[in-house]
Every structure is written in C-alpha cells, then in structure tokens.
Design an enzyme around this catalytic site. Structure first.
Site, PDB file in Angstrom:
ATOM      1  N   MET A  28       0.758  -1.401  -0.138  1.00  0.00           N
ATOM      2  CA  MET A  28      -0.030   0.029  -0.035  1.00  0.00           C
ATOM      3  C   MET A  28       0.870   1.395  -0.050  1.00  0.00           C
ATOM      4  SD  MET A  28      -3.365  -1.108   2.004  1.00  0.00           S
ATOM      5  CE  MET A  28      -2.821  -0.773   3.675  1.00  0.00           C
ATOM      6  N   GLY A  29       2.245   1.088  -0.368  1.00  0.00           N
ATOM      7  CA  GLY A  29       3.188   2.142  -0.349  1.00  0.00           C
ATOM      8  C   GLY A  29       3.654   2.513   0.938  1.00  0.00           C
ATOM      9  N   LEU A  31       6.780   3.088   1.717  1.00  0.00           N
ATOM     10  CA  LEU A  31       7.465   1.842   1.892  1.00  0.00           C
ATOM     11  C   LEU A  31       8.749   2.191   2.921  1.00  0.00           C
ATOM     12  CD1 LEU A  31       8.059   1.212  -1.934  1.00  0.00           C
ATOM     13  CD2 LEU A  31       6.348   0.406  -0.361  1.00  0.00           C
ATOM     14  N   HIS A  32       8.907   0.982   3.489  1.00  0.00           N
ATOM     15  CA  HIS A  32      10.053   0.990   4.662  1.00  0.00           C
ATOM     16  C   HIS A  32      10.886  -0.152   4.262  1.00  0.00           C
ATOM     17  CE1 HIS A  32       7.324  -1.851   6.502  1.00  0.00           C
ATOM     18  NE2 HIS A  32       6.455  -1.103   6.536  1.00  0.00           N
ATOM     19  N   HIS A  35       9.283  -3.747   3.596  1.00  0.00           N
ATOM     20  CA  HIS A  35       8.869  -3.719   2.041  1.00  0.00           C
ATOM     21  C   HIS A  35       9.993  -4.109   1.266  1.00  0.00           C
ATOM     22  CE1 HIS A  35       5.578  -0.801   3.510  1.00  0.00           C
ATOM     23  NE2 HIS A  35       4.889  -1.942   2.958  1.00  0.00           N
ATOM     24  N   GLY A 145       4.506 -10.340   3.884  1.00  0.00           N
ATOM     25  CA  GLY A 145       5.447 -10.422   5.109  1.00  0.00           C
ATOM     26  C   GLY A 145       4.561 -11.221   6.198  1.00  0.00           C
ATOM     27  N   LYS A 147       4.774 -10.269   9.296  1.00  0.00           N
ATOM     28  CA  LYS A 147       4.160  -9.257  10.042  1.00  0.00           C
ATOM     29  C   LYS A 147       2.503  -9.264   9.947  1.00  0.00           C
ATOM     30  CE  LYS A 147       3.673  -4.727  11.811  1.00  0.00           C
ATOM     31  NZ  LYS A 147       2.431  -4.477  11.116  1.00  0.00           N
ATOM     32  N   GLN A 151      -3.352 -12.491   7.516  1.00  0.00           N
ATOM     33  CA  GLN A 151      -3.385 -12.166   5.977  1.00  0.00           C
ATOM     34  C   GLN A 151      -2.484 -13.236   5.291  1.00  0.00           C
ATOM     35  OE1 GLN A 151      -2.848  -8.189   4.194  1.00  0.00           O
ATOM     36  NE2 GLN A 151      -0.565  -8.849   3.658  1.00  0.00           N
TER      37      GLN A 151
HETATM   38  P1  AMP Z   1       1.382  -3.032   3.293  1.00  0.00           P
HETATM   39  O1  AMP Z   1       2.209  -1.948   2.577  1.00  0.00           O
HETATM   40  O2  AMP Z   1       1.329  -2.562   4.884  1.00  0.00           O
HETATM   41  O3  AMP Z   1       0.236  -3.413   2.987  1.00  0.00           O
HETATM   42  O4  AMP Z   1       2.300  -4.023   3.390  1.00  0.00           O
HETATM   43  C1  AMP Z   1       2.908  -4.732   2.250  1.00  0.00           C
HETATM   44  C2  AMP Z   1       3.556  -6.035   2.665  1.00  0.00           C
HETATM   45  O5  AMP Z   1       4.500  -5.706   3.380  1.00  0.00           O
HETATM   46  C3  AMP Z   1       2.821  -7.072   3.321  1.00  0.00           C
HETATM   47  O6  AMP Z   1       2.950  -8.320   2.810  1.00  0.00           O
HETATM   48  C4  AMP Z   1       3.235  -6.961   4.835  1.00  0.00           C
HETATM   49  O7  AMP Z   1       2.959  -8.096   5.810  1.00  0.00           O
HETATM   50  C5  AMP Z   1       4.706  -6.631   4.571  1.00  0.00           C
HETATM   51  N1  AMP Z   1       5.251  -5.960   5.783  1.00  0.00           N
HETATM   52  C6  AMP Z   1       4.612  -4.772   6.429  1.00  0.00           C
HETATM   53  N2  AMP Z   1       5.571  -4.490   7.524  1.00  0.00           N
HETATM   54  C7  AMP Z   1       6.682  -5.344   7.455  1.00  0.00           C
HETATM   55  C8  AMP Z   1       8.015  -5.624   8.268  1.00  0.00           C
HETATM   56  N3  AMP Z   1       8.176  -4.769   9.240  1.00  0.00           N
HETATM   57  N4  AMP Z   1       8.615  -6.401   7.700  1.00  0.00           N
HETATM   58  C9  AMP Z   1       8.264  -7.200   6.695  1.00  0.00           C
HETATM   59  N5  AMP Z   1       7.350  -7.153   6.061  1.00  0.00           N
HETATM   60  C10 AMP Z   1       6.569  -6.313   6.189  1.00  0.00           C
END
Ligand code: AMP
Length: 278
Positions: A28-29, A31-32, A35, A145, A147, A151
C-alpha cells in the site's frame, strides 16, 4: 524501471517480458525496510520483479484511516528505482474496480477471528484486491510479510482454493524491526515520540513470553511488559489455523497481538516456545 498506472500499461509492460519468472510484491506504499526486504526475496527468486502500490478502499472499514493513510508515491518510486525493481504498478481505484467496489472474495471462518473480528470485512476486501492483482500481474511468485500473519494464512487458503492462470508460489518474509524491536509499519509515522515508546513495548511483550512454562504464564508475562498507554485489543497464542492453544500446550505457537496507542492501531506477532521446566 517502468511505472504502469493503467491495466493497458501494465499488460504492455508484462508482454515485453516473455521469458523467465515474475515475482510480485503487493504493497500500500509508504515503503520502509520491511517492504524492501520482501522485494529482495522476490529478486532472489524470480527474473522480473513487480511491485504494486495501491491503498485498497475495500479493506478499510468506516472510520478507519483510509483517507489519512500515508501516500508518498514520489518517495516510494525513488526507493524502488534504487532497488532496481523492474515494474511498478500504481493504479487508481477505478483501474482496480472498473465495475465498482464490490467484494468478490470471502475469507470464511479464519477471516472472522482476531483482526477480522475487530475489522469486519477487512479480509474480504484484502482478498478481493489480492485476487484482482494476481489476475492482472499473473506472477509465478508472490511475497508477503509474516508481520501480517493472519493475512498470510488467508492468502494460503485462497491459493489452495482458487485456480489462477499460473500456479503461484507464496513466499513469506520475516518481520523487519527497529533495533528497539518495534516492527516497521507504515503506520509508525503516526506515532509521537512518547507513543513510539509505548509501541516498543508491544514487541517487548512478545519477546518476554518466549520460553514460558505454560500458555497462561506466557500471556501474563506479555501483558506485564505492555506500556500503560497501549490499549490491548487482543493477545493470544495460536496454532497455524489461528486456533488458541490449550492450557496444557507445550511446544511452539504464534503469539499475536493488536494494540491501540493514541489514535494508531498496531499489530505484531512472534513465535514463542512454551516449555515446562523439569
Ligand atoms: P502494506 O503496505 O502494509 O500492505 O504491506 C505490504 C507487505 O509488506 C505485506 O505483505 C506486509 O506483511 C509486509 N510488511 C509490512 N511490514 C513489514 C515488516 N516490518 N517486515 C516485513 N514485511 C512487512
């Protein structure tokens, strides 16, 4: 790096890439490093890496943070360029849902527990967009992830029960954390300095439970570590079906937690060992 915004642009870009495997990382952007670690896994396991950036309205309930969810596309694109991603898909809501925002996937019993109980409809919306993205991108490999453990379990369930044009292999990346233990999350940007301290107690709680002698001791050790500012929504020790383990459980289980800190909702999980000492 190609940036596609429409279905036609995406199809054109994918058609240029006829040989080799496609690795896909939906996001969902905002990014860190979390991601980026998934992108690294995709790179290592495929020939062409596609990252999507889409804040999916269907997975937010009324009153959640859809409107204020961080949208920082330019910064994201800069990071993805540096990571040498091949293709970024950043569609509009109309591109993803040309016939209107309609739920097409149902997460069932597994989707009604924990996150699903607190965020009704969240997982149906998440699966609906993931299915649509899988149909558009047609990846060989999809990386998610740990995390978001529930999901992941639901995507596994969907992949078992749905036929896609190609079989999709699911890869799950470990949770990337700050040195303090705090799991990286796009929502951490909402936290004030004091709130970050409270948020850090979430991972401390999970780590404290490891090696406990019973389920109850594990849950109590975790609760004891939680900062007073962290309002607990759920804390449980579950098996791979997200079924709470029994009082006499011994072995490894997943400790899952959700808390509210101020206006921000955070989730985390960690595998913990429950072992009665002799
Ligand atoms: P999101 O942008 O929050 O929808 O996350 C996109 C993907 O990044 C999902 O598969 C999350 O599980 C993964 N993700 C989010 N936070 C982390 C993290 N701290 N470490 C590894 N993967 C992550």
């Amino acid at each position: 790096m190609i940036v596609a915004n429409t279905e036609a642009e995406l199809r054109f870009a994918l058609a240029q890439h006829k040989v080799g495997t496609i690795g896909f990382v939906p996001t969902m952007g905002a990014l860190h490093e979390g991601h980026l670690s998934l992108i690294e896994i995709a790179k290592q396991n495929s020939d062409f890496v596609v990252v999507s950036i889409f804040v999916n309205p269907l997975q937010f309930s009324q009153g959640e943070d859809f409107e204020k969810y961080p949208r920082v596309l330019d910064a994201d694109l800069e990071l993805l360029l540096r990571e040498k991603v091949d293709l970024v898909f950043a569609p509009t809501v109309e591109t993803i849902y040309p016939a209107g925002q309609v739920i097409t996937e149902h997460s069932g019993e597994l989707g009604e527990k924990f996150e699903g109980a607190i965020r009704p409809g969240h997982f149906d919306g998440m699966l609906t967009v993931v299915r649509r993205l899988f149909e558009l991108v047609e990846p060989n490999i999809a990386v998610f992830g740990q995390k978001d453990a529930q999901q992941v379990a639901l995507i596994k369930q969907m992949l078992l029960n749905t036929e896609f044009a190609k079989p999709i292999r699911l890869l799950v990346g470990p949770t990337i954390r700050e040195d303090s233990g705090l799991a990286l999350s796009s929502r951490n940007r909402y936290l004030s300095k004091d709130e970050i301290e409270a948020a850090t107690s979430i991972s401390a709680a999970l780590f404290a439970a490891d090696g406990s002698s019973s389920r109850d001791t594990a849950l109590n050790s975790a609760k004891d570590k939680l900062d007073l500012e962290a309002r607990l929504e759920y804390l449980e020790l579950v098996d791979e079906h997200f079924q709470p383990v029994t009082d006499d459980f011994q072995g490894e289980a997943l400790m899952i937690i959700a808390c509210r800190i101020g206006q921000t909702r955070l989730i985390d999980n960690h595998r913990v060992r429950i072992e009665r000492k002799a």
